[in-house]
Design a protein around this motif. Structure first.
Motif, PDB file in Angstrom:
ATOM      1  N   THR A 114       0.862  -1.183   0.000  1.00 27.35           N
ATOM      2  CA  THR A 114       0.000   0.000   0.000  1.00 27.35           C
ATOM      3  C   THR A 114       0.894   1.226   0.000  1.00 27.35           C
ATOM      4  O   THR A 114       1.773   1.361   0.848  1.00 27.35           O
ATOM      5  CB  THR A 114      -0.904   0.031   1.249  1.00 27.35           C
ATOM      6  N   ASP A 155      -1.812  -8.101  -3.279  1.00 31.50           N
ATOM      7  CA  ASP A 155      -2.757  -7.009  -3.015  1.00 31.50           C
ATOM      8  C   ASP A 155      -1.957  -5.726  -3.127  1.00 31.50           C
ATOM      9  O   ASP A 155      -1.089  -5.455  -2.305  1.00 31.50           O
ATOM     10  CB  ASP A 155      -3.380  -7.149  -1.621  1.00 31.50           C
ATOM     11  N   ARG A 166      -2.077  -1.509  -3.723  1.00 29.23           N
ATOM     12  CA  ARG A 166      -2.937  -0.326  -3.687  1.00 29.23           C
ATOM     13  C   ARG A 166      -2.067   0.927  -3.753  1.00 29.23           C
ATOM     14  O   ARG A 166      -1.165   1.106  -2.950  1.00 29.23           O
ATOM     15  CB  ARG A 166      -3.750  -0.289  -2.384  1.00 29.23           C
ATOM     16  N   GLN A 169      -5.572  -1.852  -6.993  1.00 28.13           N
ATOM     17  CA  GLN A 169      -6.384  -0.655  -7.203  1.00 28.13           C
ATOM     18  C   GLN A 169      -5.524   0.586  -7.221  1.00 28.13           C
ATOM     19  O   GLN A 169      -4.567   0.721  -6.468  1.00 28.13           O
ATOM     20  CB  GLN A 169      -7.481  -0.538  -6.157  1.00 28.13           C
TER      21      GLN A 169
END
Lengths: 233, 176
Positions: free
Chosen positions: A92, A107, A109, A127
């Protein structure tokens, strides 16, 4: 004056995750055949209750870890690059691009950078608000891009939420495909002969579909504007 | 505000509609207002006892939920309701949750815990529920039927220290 590089090595058992925090500066982690975590620059290392914690203050954080290590990175700015072969990888960042070479799952971000994942064996989530997303291969994918394009080379089940960029997805097997795009074209390629359940809607673009409807998974595409293409490879 | 709520710790959650600005520009104010009304209906129907909508903030809602496990279940139910609702099908909703003891100001909640919950929802993707480690500490994971996937330490704007976040999902029953 030459500054000596300060390397910190911590012996780890298999499956010990590493967590990296960086306020600013880039982060580079490499998963390779070894049995320790080696921090080559930029970070203070601490053995936490449930893993190895690496805290970068400023500048570049560079670390090496065993193949298959779970890596969790949180940073404010600067690119994050995960090289080699890693386990579950979580990144992240507020700004900066994210690159993952090979991981069990991903994952990723970022608020304002691009995401590039070469090879993800399991689920790949990504994302970005203002960058594009490119995934070479993934077992499954769940991707959201507010204003950039989304491109997935080869994937099973996939869900994409896209704002204004185009979407290109290569489906490899019968699986649920769910794509919503506000504007921008959507292209889905499927293996020749696949007959998925089809649900294709666009408010103002054209729809082209090369395959017949059947029960080989499903393809649902909703585009507010922009054309939809379902093509056989 | 309930009497039990005064000075108590609990879950603070923010909902947010992804792409609401674009939706309003494309579909007009009337449809946008109808969607906000539908959002509020769905939220009220999903809230467990003792929970409440604290206030509306643009296209999002600030929620107070007094118990952690029911709070998580309710928020996942809420995401399911949004996903399955034909009237709200244009909504991509996301939720961020933090456990703390916010300061009461009349019926409002303010303070660092509220600010942190607001930052957590910024990290969430469409259809996602993210929560902080402080929520996890109050969960009974053996019985809650939820899977928490750690995202690691997350640096958030205006928050001095990184916060460990988790992505919540239901445990999927094996097929067959």
């Amino acid at each position: 004056m030459e500054t000596m590089a300060r390397h910190t090595s911590v012996a780890v058992e298999a499956s010990t995750p590493i967590r990296v925090t960086s306020r600013s500066g880039s982060v580079e982690i490499t998963g390779e055949p070894r049995d320790d975590v080696l921090v080559e620059s930029g970070g203070e290392v601490e053995r936490g209750a449930d893993g190895i914690d690496i805290t970068g203050k400023s500048g570049k954080v560079v670390a090496r870890c065993p193949v298959g290590t779970d890596v969790l990175v949180g940073c404010r700015s600067g690119p994050v690059k995960l090289h080699g072969s890693l386990g579950d990888s979580r990144v992240t960042t507020q700004s900066g691009s994210i690159t993952v070479e090979q991981a069990e799952s991903v994952d990723a971000r970022t608020a304002s950078g691009t995401i590039a994942v070469e090879d993800c064996a399991g689920e790949c989530r990504g994302q970005t608000k203002s960058g594009s997303i490119r995934v070479g291969r993934a077992g499954s994918a769940d991707l959201a891009a507010a204003s950039g394009s989304v491109e997935v080379g080869a994937v099973g089940a996939v869900r994409v939420r896209a704002g204004s960029g185009s979407v290109t997805v290569g489906v490899t097997e019968p699986a649920p495909v769910d794509i919503e795009a506000h504007s921008g074209s959507v292209t889905v390629t499927v293996p020749a002969g696949l007959r998925p359940e089809l649900d294709l809607h666009t408010m103002s673009g054209a729809v082209r579909c090369d395959c017949e409807s059947g029960t080989d998974g499903s393809i649902r595409v909703t585009a507010r504007s922009g054309k939809i293409s379902v093509l056989e490879r | 505000m309930t009497g039990d709520e005064r000075g108590a710790s609990g879950a603070v959650a923010f909902t947010d509609i992804v792409g609401f600005t674009e939706f309003t520009a494309a579909r007009g104010d009337a449809e946008a207002v109808a969607l906000l009304d539908r959002q509020e209906q769905l939220v009220r129907a999903a809230l467990p006892p003792g929970a409440r909508i604290v206030k509306e903030l643009g296209d999002g809602l600030l929620l107070w939920l007094p118990e952690a496990t029911p709070a998580l279940r309710a928020c996942l139910d809420l995401l399911d309701r949004f996903a399955g609702d034909t009237e709200a099908s244009a909504l991509w909703v996301r939720i961020g949750m933090h456990w703390g003891c916010p300061t009461r100001r009349g019926d409002d909640l303010v303070g660092h815990d509220v600010n942190l919950a607001a930052r957590i929802v910024d990290v969430a993707g469409p259809g996602e529920l993210l929560l902080s480690a402080s929520v996890r500490a109050f969960l009974d994971e053996s019985t809650c039927g939820l899977h928490l996937d750690e995202l690691g330490p997350v640096v958030m704007r205006g928050i001095p220290d990184p916060v460990r976040l988790y992505r919540a999902a239901r445990v999927r029953e094996p097929a067959g």
